[in-house]
Enzyme design. Structure first.
Site, mmCIF file in Angstrom:
data_model
loop_
_atom_site.group_PDB
_atom_site.id
_atom_site.type_symbol
_atom_site.label_atom_id
_atom_site.label_comp_id
_atom_site.label_asym_id
_atom_site.label_seq_id
_atom_site.Cartn_x
_atom_site.Cartn_y
_atom_site.Cartn_z
ATOM 1 N N HIS A 1 -2.834 3.240 -4.509
ATOM 2 C CA HIS A 1 -2.252 2.616 -3.310
ATOM 3 C C HIS A 1 -0.815 2.146 -3.544
ATOM 4 C CE1 HIS A 1 -5.909 2.465 -0.752
ATOM 5 N NE2 HIS A 1 -6.535 2.399 -1.906
ATOM 6 N N ASP B 1 0.857 -1.186 0.000
ATOM 7 C CA ASP B 1 0.000 0.000 0.000
ATOM 8 C C ASP B 1 0.892 1.235 0.000
ATOM 9 O OD1 ASP B 1 -2.324 1.767 0.395
ATOM 10 O OD2 ASP B 1 -3.347 -0.094 0.896
ATOM 11 N N GLU C 1 -9.875 2.576 -5.284
ATOM 12 C CA GLU C 1 -9.512 3.941 -4.909
ATOM 13 C C GLU C 1 -8.306 4.477 -5.681
ATOM 14 O OE1 GLU C 1 -10.998 3.815 -0.284
ATOM 15 O OE2 GLU C 1 -8.954 3.176 -0.676
ATOM 16 N N TRP D 1 -17.166 -4.316 -1.872
ATOM 17 C CA TRP D 1 -16.980 -3.726 -0.543
ATOM 18 C C TRP D 1 -17.817 -2.487 -0.290
ATOM 19 C CZ3 TRP D 1 -14.391 0.981 0.775
ATOM 20 C CH2 TRP D 1 -13.802 1.663 -0.310
ATOM 21 N N PHE E 1 -13.572 -4.884 10.212
ATOM 22 C CA PHE E 1 -13.307 -4.908 11.645
ATOM 23 C C PHE E 1 -12.423 -3.754 12.114
ATOM 24 C CE2 PHE E 1 -14.088 -9.796 11.786
ATOM 25 C CZ PHE E 1 -15.436 -9.569 11.617
ATOM 26 N N THR F 1 -5.653 -1.822 8.819
ATOM 27 C CA THR F 1 -4.868 -1.499 10.016
ATOM 28 C C THR F 1 -4.307 -0.086 10.082
ATOM 29 O OG1 THR F 1 -2.882 -2.423 9.001
ATOM 30 C CG2 THR F 1 -4.208 -3.917 10.367
HETATM 31 C C1 TNX Z 1 -11.152 1.208 2.084
HETATM 32 S S1 TNX Z 1 -11.694 -1.627 1.024
HETATM 33 C C2 TNX Z 1 -10.031 0.616 1.541
HETATM 34 C C3 TNX Z 1 -8.836 0.429 2.369
HETATM 35 C C4 TNX Z 1 -8.982 1.076 3.724
HETATM 36 C C5 TNX Z 1 -10.359 0.797 4.284
HETATM 37 C C6 TNX Z 1 -10.583 1.358 5.651
HETATM 38 C C7 TNX Z 1 -10.727 -1.055 0.035
HETATM 39 C C8 TNX Z 1 -10.670 -1.792 -1.202
HETATM 40 N N1 TNX Z 1 -10.022 0.063 0.282
HETATM 41 O O1 TNX Z 1 -7.701 0.918 1.701
HETATM 42 O O2 TNX Z 1 -8.007 0.559 4.572
HETATM 43 O O3 TNX Z 1 -11.329 1.348 3.414
HETATM 44 O O4 TNX Z 1 -11.794 0.923 6.168
#
Ligand code: TNX
Length: 535
Positions: free
Chosen positions: A237, A168, A300, A366, A392, A443
């Site tokens: 990321h 990341d 993202e 998600w 979580f 985390t």
């Molecule tokens: C979204 S779920 C993200 C993560 C973050 C998380 C925090 C996803 C594909 N991307 O990078 O850690 O939310 O809840």
């Protein structure tokens, strides 16, 4: 008293006494499961549980004509009989058998002596084939030792997929021989943001797994019937990778490994050399992880840098694409083709739906249910992982003392009530496309294995029941069984959250979180999934 609840469980009179000389008899195909049970229970009773032929007083592991993960377990006064469809089923039977023992059976060593196991007949098999947990070892590194412990905790709950989020913005955690700076530079950051948006803490953080470490984790998990699915997140990321190899990015100015949280703007450029670089990375990742599924992220990815970059604009024209959105899906397609050619299946976050996908690609949905419904109806397999039901890192209660309050409230009861098949798909044949579900331990705000314990347990126990059990959900019954289960977690030394909330040392007063109301969150999901709805 077993969690997750078996399909069928009938108590019988009497009990079996397990002692140091109790013999284990196993079909050769199940010998490894018997050996696992021997190595776990032997030290507790101070005996060696010798192998033997089936006979009175023994624990027998036999193959039967059952599905691969199904088992029957019969405990009687004169012996224990396990019949399983294969090694996975036998392993789940052994897990259930251990839960029938007193909690001391979960200690690494015991006073010796005998264990009483109540007589019972159990018939059991899982509801879903994908019972996963994501562990984000990128935002905060988790030492290998603690990953192995976490694998054991997953196995205890009959989960079978560990999704390792290995890279990341804030850290690159997998050794790549061909590109050593990914870990030399990318595995370390100078400091971390305190809480969601507090001051920087001035303490370096980092760590990575060598290839041998990862082979060990994969083998350890395989022995516990858990597949490790690696994730290399791209094209967003990726700041840690760009910090190590600036030629992967869009800027002339060098970047460090990111110290703050939230969606980052530094993303990969779209040059062929960058795609090639990551395919080299995957060449090594595929060697380490035999999993049929490999995750390339895809979530993202802000498009600002591509909009501002003459090189990215040139690529868009060269490739005959309409815009930056199409460039993102072009990117994912490069890895879809790469993985498909190597007999693997791409897994990506639901953003990857936004540009059309190869038929074999699997969508991890998600942001609410929308991605799951769209993917399933378009013939894609789906992993259901809606943030507000199974993330979580979200706070477990409304109290201000939750460490560190983030997201909406996701209580134990909420997780237990979660239904992996979206309402819209019920009764629709496309529901078959839902392989199962995955909970997630992100985390950013969970900075140690102790905090992971607090955030993951006992919610992971509730989650395990939602993905394993076909029985009607009965929260009162679950909470009763959970009481006995917490004694097991205590014997292991899991620092779970108590019903009353965090213990004083578990709170983190003054560390800024990012609590949100359910309404705010829903508005955010609606905005985020606008693209998905239009596509
Ligand atoms: C979204 S779920 C993200 C993560 C973050 C998380 C925090 C996803 C594909 N991307 O990078 O850690 O939310 O809840």
């Amino acid at each position: 008293m077993i969690v997750p609840k078996p399909v069928h469980c009938q108590a019988r009179p009497g009990h079996f006494v397990l002692g140091g000389r109790t013999a284990l008899a196993a079909d050769p195909a199940l010998g490894d499961v018997a050996a696992w049970l021997r190595s776990e229970i032997g030290p507790v009773i101070g005996g060696d549980l010798p192998p033997a032929a089936p006979g009175p007083g023994t624990i027998t592991f036999a193959l039967d004509d059952l599905p691969r993960e199904a088992y029957r377990l019969t405990v009687a006064q004169d012996g224990v009989r396990i019949a399983a469809g294969g090694p996975a089923g036998a392993f789940y039977a052994a897990q259930s058998l251990r839960q029938l023992m007193p909690p001391a059976a979960y200690r690494k060593a015991g006073p010796g002596g005998e264990l009483e196991i109540p007589a019972v007949h159990i018939e059991d098999e899982p509801r879903f084939g994908w019972r996963g947990c994501l562990l984000d070892v990128a935002r905060h590194f988790m030492p290998k030792h603690d990953v192995l412990r976490f694998v054991d905790l997953m196995a205890m709950h009959k989960l079978n997929v560990l999704h390792l989020h290995l890279t990341d913005d804030q850290g690159w955690r997998v050794e790549i021989r061909r590109h050593p700076r990914l870990t030399e530079v990318g595995a370390w950051r100078a400091q971390s943001q305190t809480g969601w948006n507090g001051p920087l803490d001035g303490r370096p953080h980092g760590g990575y797994y060598t290839q041998d470490d990862l082979r060990e984790i994969v083998a350890y998990a395989a022995r516990r019937h858990i597949t490790v699915v690696p994730e290399i997140d791209l094209p967003g990321h990726t700041q840690a990778a760009i910090a190590a190899y600036p030629e992967l990015g869009n800027l002339d100015t060098p970047l460090g490994v990111r110290t703050g949280w939230g969606v980052g703007v530094n993303v990969l450029n779209a040059e062929d050399s960058t795609v090639k670089f990551f395919q080299d990375v995957f060449d090594e990742v595929l060697e380490l992880f035999p999993s049929p599924y490999v995750c390339v992220g895809g979530d993202e990815c802000p498009k600002d840098q591509w909009r501002d970059s003459p090189a990215a604009q040139r690529r868009i024209r060269e490739l005959g694409l309409r815009d930056e959105e199409e460039l993102q899906s072009w990117f994912i397609h490069q890895f879809d083709a790469y993985l498909t050619a190597r007999g693997r299946r791409l897994v990506g976050w639901d953003e990857i739906l936004e540009g059309g996908l190869a038929p074999g690609a699997v969508v991890a949905s998600w942001r609410g249910d929308l991605g799951a419904v769209a993917a399933a109806r378009n013939g894609h397999d789906v992993i259901s992982t809606p943030s507000t039901s199974v993330y979580f890192d979200y706070r477990q209660g409304p109290g201000e003392d939750e460490p560190v309050p983030f997201g909406t409230v996701l209580s134990l009861e909420d997780v237990y009530a979660f239904e992996p098949i979206p309402a819209e798909l019920r009764g629709d044949p496309a529901a078959e496309r839902v392989l199962g579900s995955q909970c997630a331990v992100w985390t950013e705000l969970i900075d140690s294995p102790r905090q992971v314990d607090y955030m993951a347990f006992p919610r992971l126990t509730a989650f395990a029941e939602t993905v394993w059990s076909t029985a009607d959900r009965d929260a009162a019954d679950f909470l009763r069984r959970l009481e006995a289960h917490l004694d097991r977690l205590d014997a292991i030394g899991v620092e779970y959250r108590r019903e009353s909330g965090p213990l004083p040392w578990q709170t983190r007063p003054g560390v800024p979180g990012r609590p949100e109301s359910a309404d705010t969150w829903q508005r955010k999901i609606d905005a985020w999934t606008g693209n998905l709805r239009r596509s």
